[in-house]
Design an enzyme around this catalytic site. Structure first.
Site, short mmCIF file in Angstrom:
data_model
loop_
_atom_site.label_atom_id
_atom_site.label_comp_id
_atom_site.label_asym_id
_atom_site.label_seq_id
_atom_site.Cartn_x
_atom_site.Cartn_y
_atom_site.Cartn_z
CB SER A 1 38.15 12.77 -44.41
OG SER A 1 36.93 12.23 -43.95
CG HIS B 1 36.82 14.39 -39.32
ND1 HIS B 1 37.47 13.18 -39.46
CD2 HIS B 1 36.37 14.72 -40.57
CE1 HIS B 1 37.42 12.78 -40.73
NE2 HIS B 1 36.76 13.70 -41.41
#
Length: 256
Positions: free
Chosen positions: A97, A231
């Site tokens: 991320s 995610h």
């Protein structure tokens, strides 16, 4: 609560397992709101094969008294200065991320400042720098910020439940979101080292096309691996991710 053993390579880096100086090194960069301890399971799984260093950003855990940094380039420069420089040619960078953007910028600094190329860069759960989305999570109030982060599922709910922990955690979280949401590289910056993109097939923050666009950011080789999950696919599928990382690192020749 168990205590994770760690050695301070510097204020910026943690080593959780004894390191073999002959082993390749992997430097791991946490996500927004994350800390070095997130990579303890990875370090334990790769012990004896890969020297794992986990970056500890200011503003969290044992560095909670230090102000968090809200600019990717500033943060990358400070990480770069703090990391050991003894075996860049046997070093991999792994970032998830926000950490993927940081790892990319640190790789650029290694190539520009040291004239050395890391062995490889693994970017996880992050769209390519050239793929911009207008986001403003960092401008939300505390309740909105917490709700957004909680929905992604990557943060222990206890962090938000305890008022004192929440008070200490929020400034760093907001700074991290400010840093990544205002990250705007000029043009299409590139590295010469290989880039390997990892992504979850149901990641709301990175589409497969946005992950594939990392190909534009290297003059070296590129590959992409798609995992089942959102995610934080790498938490749910840690064994598969570690196996892929291990295979990549141990099958790729290092260079001087």
């Amino acid at each position: 609560m168990s205590v994770i053993p760690q050695n301070h390579v510097s204020a910026w880096a943690r080593s959780f397992q004894p390191a073999d100086e002959r082993a390749p090194r992997m430097v791991c960069f946490p996500h927004a709101g994350g800390a070095a301890s997130y990579y303890f399971p990875v370090s334990r799984a790769l012990a004896g094969k890969v020297e794992v260093l986990a970056v500890q950003y200011p503003g969290r855990q044992d560095r909670h008294r230090e102000p968090a940094i809200s600019n990717i380039h500033t943060l990358a420069a400070q990480v770069f200065r703090a990391l050991p420089k003894d075996k860049v040619g046997r070093t991999w960078l792994f970032g998830h991320s926000m950490g993927a953007a940081l790892a990319f910028e640190v790789a650029r600094l290694m190539e520009a400042e040291l004239n050395e190329t890391p062995t490889g860069l693994i970017v996880s759960g992050r769209r390519a720098p050239s793929r911009i989305r207008e986001e403003a999570v960092h401008r939300q109030d505390d309740a909105g910020l917490i709700a957004t982060v909680a929905a992604l599922g990557g943060t222990d709910p206890a962090t938000f439940a305890d008022p004192e922990t929440r008070r200490l955690f929020l400034p760093a979280l907001r700074a991290d979101y400010t840093a990544i949401e205002t990250y705007r590289p000029v043009g299409i910056p590139r590295v010469t080292c290989p880039i390997h993109a990892f992504v979850g097939d149901a990641d709301p923050l990175t589409t497969l096309e946005e992950a594939k666009a990392w190909r534009e950011h290297t003059s070296g080789t590129f590959s992409m691996r798609v995992f089942k999950g959102d995610h934080f696919y790498l938490t749910a599928r840690a064994d598969k991710v570690v196996a892929e990382v291990s295979q990549l690192i141990l099958s790729t020749p290092s260079h001087p």
